[in-house]
Design a protein around this motif. Structure first.
Motif, PDB file in Angstrom:
ATOM      1  N   ALA A  44       0.817  -1.221   0.000  1.00 46.12           N
ATOM      2  CA  ALA A  44       0.000   0.000   0.000  1.00 46.12           C
ATOM      3  C   ALA A  44       0.846   1.266   0.000  1.00 46.12           C
ATOM      4  CB  ALA A  44      -0.920  -0.002   1.221  1.00 46.12           C
ATOM      5  N   LEU A  45       2.173   1.145   0.034  1.00 45.03           N
ATOM      6  CA  LEU A  45       3.043   2.320   0.045  1.00 45.03           C
ATOM      7  C   LEU A  45       3.200   2.876  -1.363  1.00 45.03           C
ATOM      8  CD1 LEU A  45       5.885   1.088   2.443  1.00 45.03           C
ATOM      9  CD2 LEU A  45       3.928   2.555   3.011  1.00 45.03           C
ATOM     10  N   VAL A  46       3.275   4.184  -1.469  1.00 41.35           N
ATOM     11  CA  VAL A  46       3.508   4.810  -2.772  1.00 41.35           C
ATOM     12  C   VAL A  46       4.831   4.313  -3.347  1.00 41.35           C
ATOM     13  CG1 VAL A  46       3.858   7.002  -3.964  1.00 41.35           C
ATOM     14  CG2 VAL A  46       2.154   6.834  -2.141  1.00 41.35           C
ATOM     15  N   ILE A  47       5.845   4.273  -2.494  1.00 35.57           N
ATOM     16  CA  ILE A  47       7.142   3.711  -2.883  1.00 35.57           C
ATOM     17  C   ILE A  47       7.404   2.528  -1.957  1.00 35.57           C
ATOM     18  CG2 ILE A  47       9.602   4.113  -3.154  1.00 35.57           C
ATOM     19  CD1 ILE A  47       8.963   7.088  -3.486  1.00 35.57           C
ATOM     20  N   PRO A  48       7.188   1.279  -2.414  1.00 37.04           N
ATOM     21  CA  PRO A  48       7.408   0.112  -1.547  1.00 37.04           C
ATOM     22  C   PRO A  48       8.843   0.065  -1.023  1.00 37.04           C
ATOM     23  CG  PRO A  48       6.202  -0.505  -3.524  1.00 37.04           C
ATOM     24  CD  PRO A  48       6.679   0.913  -3.735  1.00 37.04           C
ATOM     25  N   MET A  49       9.005  -0.587   0.102  1.00 35.70           N
ATOM     26  CA  MET A  49      10.322  -0.697   0.725  1.00 35.70           C
ATOM     27  C   MET A  49      11.273  -1.515  -0.138  1.00 35.70           C
ATOM     28  SD  MET A  49       9.303  -1.335   4.739  1.00 35.70           S
ATOM     29  CE  MET A  49       7.760  -2.200   4.433  1.00 35.70           C
ATOM     30  N   ASP A  50      12.544  -1.122  -0.156  1.00 36.06           N
ATOM     31  CA  ASP A  50      13.540  -1.945  -0.836  1.00 36.06           C
ATOM     32  C   ASP A  50      13.993  -3.055   0.107  1.00 36.06           C
ATOM     33  OD1 ASP A  50      15.374  -0.808   0.970  1.00 36.06           O
ATOM     34  OD2 ASP A  50      16.126   0.639  -0.495  1.00 36.06           O
ATOM     35  N   LEU A  51      14.897  -3.864  -0.347  1.00 37.79           N
ATOM     36  CA  LEU A  51      15.320  -5.041   0.403  1.00 37.79           C
ATOM     37  C   LEU A  51      15.904  -4.677   1.767  1.00 37.79           C
ATOM     38  CD1 LEU A  51      15.703  -8.117   0.441  1.00 37.79           C
ATOM     39  CD2 LEU A  51      17.902  -7.774  -0.701  1.00 37.79           C
ATOM     40  N   THR A 314       8.790   3.920   6.207  1.00 35.30           N
ATOM     41  CA  THR A 314       7.670   3.822   5.251  1.00 35.30           C
ATOM     42  C   THR A 314       7.415   5.098   4.466  1.00 35.30           C
ATOM     43  OG1 THR A 314       5.974   4.532   6.836  1.00 35.30           O
ATOM     44  CG2 THR A 314       6.533   2.186   6.794  1.00 35.30           C
ATOM     45  N   GLY A 315       7.867   6.243   4.983  1.00 36.35           N
ATOM     46  CA  GLY A 315       7.527   7.503   4.340  1.00 36.35           C
ATOM     47  C   GLY A 315       6.126   7.978   4.676  1.00 36.35           C
ATOM     48  N   MET A 316       5.406   7.211   5.487  1.00 35.84           N
ATOM     49  CA  MET A 316       4.085   7.621   5.955  1.00 35.84           C
ATOM     50  C   MET A 316       4.251   8.478   7.202  1.00 35.84           C
ATOM     51  SD  MET A 316       1.968   5.996   3.860  1.00 35.84           S
ATOM     52  CE  MET A 316       0.395   5.734   4.675  1.00 35.84           C
ATOM     53  N   PHE A 317       3.154   9.049   7.714  1.00 36.77           N
ATOM     54  CA  PHE A 317       3.241   9.791   8.962  1.00 36.77           C
ATOM     55  C   PHE A 317       2.086   9.397   9.868  1.00 36.77           C
ATOM     56  CE2 PHE A 317       0.181  12.381   6.771  1.00 36.77           C
ATOM     57  CZ  PHE A 317      -0.590  12.959   7.753  1.00 36.77           C
ATOM     58  N   VAL A 318       2.322   9.495  11.155  1.00 43.66           N
ATOM     59  CA  VAL A 318       1.309   9.176  12.159  1.00 43.66           C
ATOM     60  C   VAL A 318       0.549  10.453  12.485  1.00 43.66           C
ATOM     61  CG1 VAL A 318       0.913   8.358  14.510  1.00 43.66           C
ATOM     62  CG2 VAL A 318       2.687   7.296  13.098  1.00 43.66           C
ATOM     63  N   PRO A 319      -0.763  10.480  12.269  1.00 41.67           N
ATOM     64  CA  PRO A 319      -1.532  11.703  12.536  1.00 41.67           C
ATOM     65  C   PRO A 319      -1.399  12.150  13.987  1.00 41.67           C
ATOM     66  CG  PRO A 319      -2.848  10.128  11.286  1.00 41.67           C
ATOM     67  CD  PRO A 319      -1.606   9.406  11.723  1.00 41.67           C
ATOM     68  N   PRO A 320      -1.467  13.443  14.237  1.00 42.04           N
ATOM     69  CA  PRO A 320      -1.266  13.938  15.603  1.00 42.04           C
ATOM     70  C   PRO A 320      -2.333  13.477  16.593  1.00 42.04           C
ATOM     71  CG  PRO A 320      -1.935  15.721  14.123  1.00 42.04           C
ATOM     72  CD  PRO A 320      -1.612  14.544  13.271  1.00 42.04           C
ATOM     73  N   ARG A 321      -3.506  13.020  16.094  1.00 44.75           N
ATOM     74  CA  ARG A 321      -4.555  12.545  17.001  1.00 44.75           C
ATOM     75  C   ARG A 321      -4.702  11.025  16.957  1.00 44.75           C
ATOM     76  NH1 ARG A 321      -5.312  16.635  20.546  1.00 44.75           N
ATOM     77  NH2 ARG A 321      -5.627  18.603  19.462  1.00 44.75           N
ATOM     78  N   GLN A 322      -3.719  10.313  16.393  1.00 44.70           N
ATOM     79  CA  GLN A 322      -3.747   8.849  16.400  1.00 44.70           C
ATOM     80  C   GLN A 322      -3.756   8.359  17.850  1.00 44.70           C
ATOM     81  OE1 GLN A 322      -3.643   7.116  13.507  1.00 44.70           O
ATOM     82  NE2 GLN A 322      -3.008   5.038  13.964  1.00 44.70           N
ATOM     83  N   PRO A 323      -4.679   7.458  18.231  1.00 47.34           N
ATOM     84  CA  PRO A 323      -4.748   7.027  19.641  1.00 47.34           C
ATOM     85  C   PRO A 323      -3.374   6.590  20.180  1.00 47.34           C
ATOM     86  CG  PRO A 323      -6.620   6.171  18.442  1.00 47.34           C
ATOM     87  CD  PRO A 323      -5.722   6.819  17.413  1.00 47.34           C
ATOM     88  N   TYR A 324      -3.057   7.063  21.361  1.00 49.06           N
ATOM     89  CA  TYR A 324      -1.829   6.744  22.100  1.00 49.06           C
ATOM     90  C   TYR A 324      -0.562   7.271  21.422  1.00 49.06           C
ATOM     91  CZ  TYR A 324      -4.936   3.358  24.355  1.00 49.06           C
ATOM     92  OH  TYR A 324      -5.980   2.758  25.014  1.00 49.06           O
ATOM     93  N   SER A 325      -0.491   7.219  20.089  1.00 48.22           N
ATOM     94  CA  SER A 325       0.762   7.427  19.375  1.00 48.22           C
ATOM     95  C   SER A 325       0.944   8.828  18.830  1.00 48.22           C
ATOM     96  CB  SER A 325       0.863   6.438  18.200  1.00 48.22           C
ATOM     97  OG  SER A 325       0.594   5.123  18.628  1.00 48.22           O
ATOM     98  N   GLY A 326      -0.156   9.523  18.551  1.00 44.54           N
ATOM     99  CA  GLY A 326      -0.056  10.839  17.951  1.00 44.54           C
ATOM    100  C   GLY A 326       0.553  11.863  18.897  1.00 44.54           C
TER     101      GLY A 326
END
Length: 553
Positions: A44-51, A314-326
């Protein structure tokens, strides 16, 4: 919205009532966890992970405590194949960790999958084919019997190839698009697969029931899971797994209700990464268990590190209101929230409470690597006296009198409003220090000498408007005598309303803090003093309050 009429339910309820799960109030134990970050998440990543990134991510998942990790679809691409070979040949898979690989029910794909697995110690081979009404009619154009035949063929091939290879192989079957499948048919095809695999006590099989596309309210999914749990063959030797997606935003609820309904295993990803709206967020599910006093069997004691790693890889980001983690989930900007948290923390300390119950904080932020001063109490124009007082106490040791907290609260909020930004703890401290502590303007303390003969007498040496002067005064106490000396010689009328002091540090040369509130013309003015000498600190606090009053004129 105009087109609502073209939508109707695309799910199927069990043929019999399956609602025993609703009588359960909580989950008793952590499920088996399977991370699918390296397959479902990666695709699901725009740029999949390399090896190299995939290897690094695998190692990190092991570090977090995952014992089952889906590493990919080795027959799908060269990168996936090489990644699996790297894990095996470089001996990167701990003995207590089982890797999982995905395969369709096609012989050439199954053959390539087992080639990729050569030399592995422990592996789950995950077979799937789609079973929903929509997929059967629109994509495969096959009958129920033909879909069962396809699944059974794959089950037989897995068994044949596993018998030819060394290693401990376990099998998993997913009726993909389970939530859009008639429940009687889902049960029928799963039982047909189980008849081929013949699970036993020493050779358990996983039946994974994915919410491939979330099409119902979460209680429907739970009832579907309960129906399957109650009616599958070989039930004692079958591990029911769930794989909720998040199309309706209910993945967490589906996972928790599914566990109440009989599921024993959850597949998902860190922070819910995955196709469309993603998979279930395993961090949230695990910490929900933690918040109810259950060991989740995963290590999320340093959430900031997990977030940083995930975002980097991953190049993704965790939203600031993500439960516990944001970043902002524990942040309290509201004055009433801050006040309740500060009082709750004070109550814990005063009563030496070991269990956790603090207003607005479902868990102790420190248990997952967050800090009270920087993560919990956040200061802006909406903040209140309780939060600002908490920041100064928690970070810098200043235990202000309640009324003084209110006063500095207005000062700090006005600064935040004027600057139009959040203030960090060090900025709050700088405002406090500049506006309240050891303020020297019209008056500056140089020295003092006390004598006592029934009452206190003081010789007070001050610099007033640049000129050094010596004043005499008497009073019932040291500070009272100093106050009287200033009143009589500077012709100013005031009353000491509040005086408190405490040690800021420990040791013979440690700093002490003093706070003085004086009333002038029905208004209370506050000052603070800091010095290694508590008497100096208290006089500086009085002088600070007077200088603050003079500044107002």
């Amino acid at each position: 919205m105009k087109n609502y009429g073209k939508y109707s339910k695309s799910y199927f309820m069990p043929p019999v009532p399956s609602t025993n799960w609703v009588h359960k109030s909580h989950i008793e134990d952590a499920p088996l966890w399977c991370s699918v970050d390296l397959r479902d998440g990666n695709q699901a990543l725009v740029i999949p992970m390399d090896l190299d990134k995939k290897v690094e991510f695998f190692t990190y998942l092991v570090h977090l405590g995952f014992k089952e990790i889906e590493v990919g679809f080795p027959a799908a691409s060269e990168t996936e194949y090489n990644f699996l070979r790297r894990l095996i040949e470089d001996d990167l898979i701990p003995d207590d960790v089982t890797i999982q690989v995905l395969t369709q029910s096609r012989e050439h794909i199954i053959k390539k999958t087992f080639e990729a697995l050569k030399g592995v110690k422990n592996a789950i081979v995950h077979l799937y084919n789609s079973t929903s009404l929509a997929q059967r009619e629109q994509v495969f154009k096959k009958s129920q019997d033909e879909i069962i035949e396809l699944g059974v063929l794959g089950a037989k091939l897995l068994k044949e190839y596993a018998e030819k290879e060394e290693g401990n192989f376990r099998f998993e079957y997913s009726p993909e698009s389970f939530t859009g499948t008639e429940m009687e048919f889902a049960l029928k095809i799963c039982n047909a697969i189980l008849d081929i695999w013949q699970p036993s006590k020493d050779n358990k099989v996983i039946i994974n029931l994915p919410s491939t596309v979330q099409v119902s309210m979460p209680h429907v999914y739970a009832s579907q899971i309960e129906y399957m749990s109650e009616n599958l063959k070989y039930r004692d030797h079958v591990i029911i797994s769930i794989h909720p997606h998040n199309d309706r935003g209910c993945a967490i609820a589906e996972a928790e209700m599914g566990l109440l309904a009989g599921a024993q295993r959850v597949e998902g990803t860190l922070f819910g990464n995955g196709e469309r709206t993603g998979n279930v967020d395993l961090v949230t599910v695990a910490l929900n268990l933690f918040s109810h006093g259950i060991d989740p069997k995963l290590n999320f004691e340093n959430i900031p590190d997990v977030v940083h790693f995930y975002e980097r890889i991953t190049g993704m980001f965790v939203p600031p209101r993500q439960p516990y983690s944001g970043e902002l989930v524990f942040a309290a900007f509201s004055g009433s929230h801050q006040d309740a948290i500060a009082k709750g923390m004070q109550y814990r300390g005063d009563h030496q409470i070991t269990g956790w119950s603090v207003p607005y904080l479902p868990i102790d932020p420190q248990d997952i690597g967050r800090e009270y001063g920087s993560d919990v109490i956040r200061i802006n124009s909406q903040s209140g006296k309780g939060g600002i007082g908490f920041i100064l106490n928690e970070n810098y040791g200043f235990d202000l009198p309640p009324k003084m907290r209110e006063d500095i609260g207005y000062t700090v909020k006005n600064a935040s409003d004027h600057l139009n930004k959040e203030l960090k703890p060090n900025e709050v401290y700088e405002i406090f220090k500049k506006d309240y502590v050891n303020v020297e303007d019209k008056i500056r303390l140089i020295d003092y000498h006390f004598k006592r003969n029934g009452e206190f007498a003081v010789e007070l040496i001050l610099n007033v408007d640049g000129e050094e002067k010596s004043f005499l005064g008497r009073g019932n106490g040291r500070l009272d005598s100093v106050a009287n000396a200033i009143k009589e010689n500077l012709n100013i009328s005031y009353t000491i309303q509040t005086y408190t002091e405490h040690a800021l540090e420990r040791g013979s040369n440690s700093l002490a803090a003093a706070y003085v509130g004086i009333t002038i013309e029905d208004k209370i003015i506050w000052g603070a003093g800091v010095d290694t000498d508590i008497i100096f600190a208290s006089i500086k606090a009085l002088v600070s309050a007077l200088n603050r009053k003079f500044k107002e004129k």
